[in-house]
Write a protein that holds these residues in place. Structure first.
Motif, PDB file in Angstrom:
ATOM      1  N   GLU A 107       0.833  -1.204   0.000  1.00 40.40           N
ATOM      2  CA  GLU A 107       0.000   0.000   0.000  1.00 40.40           C
ATOM      3  C   GLU A 107       0.869   1.256   0.000  1.00 40.40           C
ATOM      4  O   GLU A 107       0.575   2.231  -0.706  1.00 40.40           O
ATOM      5  CB  GLU A 107      -0.924  -0.011   1.223  1.00 40.40           C
ATOM      6  CG  GLU A 107      -1.893   1.165   1.288  1.00 40.40           C
ATOM      7  CD  GLU A 107      -2.827   1.254   0.097  1.00 40.40           C
ATOM      8  OE1 GLU A 107      -3.166   2.389  -0.305  1.00 40.40           O
ATOM      9  OE2 GLU A 107      -3.227   0.199  -0.453  1.00 40.40           O
ATOM     10  N   VAL A 108       1.954   1.256   0.806  1.00 31.01           N
ATOM     11  CA  VAL A 108       2.848   2.418   0.845  1.00 31.01           C
ATOM     12  C   VAL A 108       3.548   2.575  -0.505  1.00 31.01           C
ATOM     13  O   VAL A 108       3.677   3.697  -1.015  1.00 31.01           O
ATOM     14  CB  VAL A 108       3.882   2.290   1.975  1.00 31.01           C
ATOM     15  CG1 VAL A 108       4.883   3.445   1.910  1.00 31.01           C
ATOM     16  CG2 VAL A 108       3.198   2.280   3.334  1.00 31.01           C
ATOM     17  N   LEU A 109       3.987   1.481  -1.087  1.00 39.31           N
ATOM     18  CA  LEU A 109       4.631   1.545  -2.408  1.00 39.31           C
ATOM     19  C   LEU A 109       3.668   2.125  -3.441  1.00 39.31           C
ATOM     20  O   LEU A 109       4.065   2.920  -4.305  1.00 39.31           O
ATOM     21  CB  LEU A 109       5.099   0.152  -2.841  1.00 39.31           C
ATOM     22  CG  LEU A 109       6.259  -0.452  -2.052  1.00 39.31           C
ATOM     23  CD1 LEU A 109       6.539  -1.882  -2.521  1.00 39.31           C
ATOM     24  CD2 LEU A 109       7.529   0.397  -2.203  1.00 39.31           C
ATOM     25  N   LYS A 110       2.401   1.745  -3.329  1.00 42.68           N
ATOM     26  CA  LYS A 110       1.391   2.277  -4.246  1.00 42.68           C
ATOM     27  C   LYS A 110       1.205   3.776  -4.018  1.00 42.68           C
ATOM     28  O   LYS A 110       1.077   4.549  -4.971  1.00 42.68           O
ATOM     29  CB  LYS A 110       0.065   1.535  -4.033  1.00 42.68           C
ATOM     30  CG  LYS A 110      -1.055   1.989  -4.957  1.00 42.68           C
ATOM     31  CD  LYS A 110      -2.341   1.217  -4.667  1.00 42.68           C
ATOM     32  CE  LYS A 110      -3.483   1.694  -5.567  1.00 42.68           C
ATOM     33  NZ  LYS A 110      -4.752   0.970  -5.261  1.00 42.68           N
ATOM     34  N   GLU A 111       1.209   4.176  -2.745  1.00 43.90           N
ATOM     35  CA  GLU A 111       1.001   5.589  -2.405  1.00 43.90           C
ATOM     36  C   GLU A 111       2.108   6.476  -2.951  1.00 43.90           C
ATOM     37  O   GLU A 111       1.864   7.605  -3.386  1.00 43.90           O
ATOM     38  CB  GLU A 111       0.896   5.746  -0.885  1.00 43.90           C
ATOM     39  CG  GLU A 111       0.583   7.163  -0.446  1.00 43.90           C
ATOM     40  CD  GLU A 111       0.340   7.279   1.052  1.00 43.90           C
ATOM     41  OE1 GLU A 111       0.444   8.412   1.573  1.00 43.90           O
ATOM     42  OE2 GLU A 111       0.035   6.256   1.694  1.00 43.90           O
TER      43      GLU A 111
END
Length: 369
Positions: free
Chosen positions: A306-310
């Motif tokens: 999720e952080v990588l996507k953000e």
């Protein structure tokens, strides 16, 4: 000769409040509470009592519901609590309302993690990034207070006055934020120069990513025979470390260790560390390290993704399931990780245990190289 007694440091009487909020999808509740306590201990905070609960809904004014608030008021009164630390992030209004209702200082998850980062940052850039995030957080607290702010100022576990005029304080924060952004911009230009040199030389870059305390630094140390700090605590690594990687005496490229992620990581931190994390955009491979001894390992993978996507990172990923020596039935575990492809199982503390990763990297080459 008289015995000189060392002064006794008395910490404020502190209550930890662990909450499972409606947005929390953690499967293992106890593990989430343990992580919260680990955050507190990583910050060197002494506490006197704990209160754990689950919320079906979040109150916009107090975060906790009316019934839970009444319970907390009673506990704080009966035990003379001076400080309360919440496992969740609160907005400025909720923090102020809780502080008034409980008649004590209130700190949230964001403040807790920011202080850990502040203590762990060693590079000039890391210190600037953390200070920027802390000032942005402080600004949200100052903006909603009255002219005098002695009621809720300072840090966790620190007593102090702090009667500073609101407007003057906000102006000072704004000036400092502007200066920090300028200094970080200069450092980013220097980073771009170094990056351009590396890109021109076509040196492959591998980046270690993962949940905090998953074993990234241990992998870096074992692969490169380095001595990067690898402690069994949350956020032991904050500054990016890059080393040359050799497999069978052949240089495969560079490998970087990055700051670990965590559930409900404060957005102010993601924003502040964005310049460091953008290094991932230039990686040819991400090694997503997973601590399989943690019962919440699947949730932790989801947090990292999720952080990588953000931060808009889309790169080839190798799932590195670490600490496999702590799994009793490896066949069942192999089945449970079948959807994470490609993946390997390792134990990073020894050359033998990390061999599957070495074998993978031996045969790995970046696309279009």
């Amino acid at each position: 000769m008289k015995n000189i007694q060392k002064p006794t440091i008395i910490h404020p009487k502190t209550l930890l409040i662990g909450i499972i909020a409606p947005y929390n999808t953690t499967k293992n509740i106890e593990s989430y509470y343990e992580e919260f306590i680990s955050l507190v201990e990583s910050n060197g905070i002494e506490y006197d009592n704990t209160y754990f609960t689950r919320l079906r809904e979040i109150d916009s004014a107090y975060f906790v519901t009316k019934g839970k608030l009444e319970e907390l008021i009673k506990i704080c009164q009966e035990e003379d609590i001076e400080e309360v630390i919440f496992s969740e992030s609160l907005n400025g209004q909720q923090e102020r309302n809780l502080s008034k209702a409980l008649n004590c200082k209130v700190f949230d998850r964001t403040q807790l993690i920011l202080e850990i980062f502040e203590k762990g940052a060693h590079s000039a850039e890391g210190k600037l990034q953390v200070e920027l995030a802390m000032l942005q957080h402080k600004k949200t607290r100052v903006a909603g207070r009255g002219i005098h702010m002695s009621q809720q100022s300072g840090r966790i576990g620190v007593r102090g006055p702090g009667e500073t005029a609101k407007e003057k304080e906000l102006q000072h924060i704004d000036r400092r934020i502007s200066k920090l952004r300028s200094e970080l911009s200069d450092l980013e230009k220097h980073r771009q120069t170094q990056r351009q040199s590396r890109l021109e030389s076509k040196i492959p870059l591998i980046c270690l990513v993962g949940y905090t305390n998953a074993g990234k630094s241990t992998i870096l140390n074992t692969l490169t025979k380095s001595n990067v700090l690898a402690e069994n605590k949350l956020f032991a690594t904050l500054d990016t470390t890059t080393r040359e990687l050799y497999i069978d005496h052949e240089k495969k490229g560079l490998i970087s260790d990055t700051v670990g992620f965590i559930q409900q990581i404060p957005h102010k931190l993601i924003e502040a560390f964005k310049s460091t994390l953008t290094e991932l955009q230039y990686a040819h491979l991400l090694l997503l390290v997973v601590d399989v001894s943690d019962l919440n390992w699947e949730s932790e993978i989801a947090v990292v993704l999720e952080v990588l996507k953000e931060i808009e990172i889309e790169k080839p990923i190798l799932y590195v399931f670490n600490k496999i020596d702590k799994i009793e039935n490896k066949e069942i575990f192999q089945f449970s990780v079948r959807n994470y492809q490609p993946h390997i199982l390792i134990s990073a503390t020894s050359k033998e245990g990390i061999q599957p990763l070495i074998d993978f990297l031996r045969n790995w080459y970046p696309a279009n190289y």
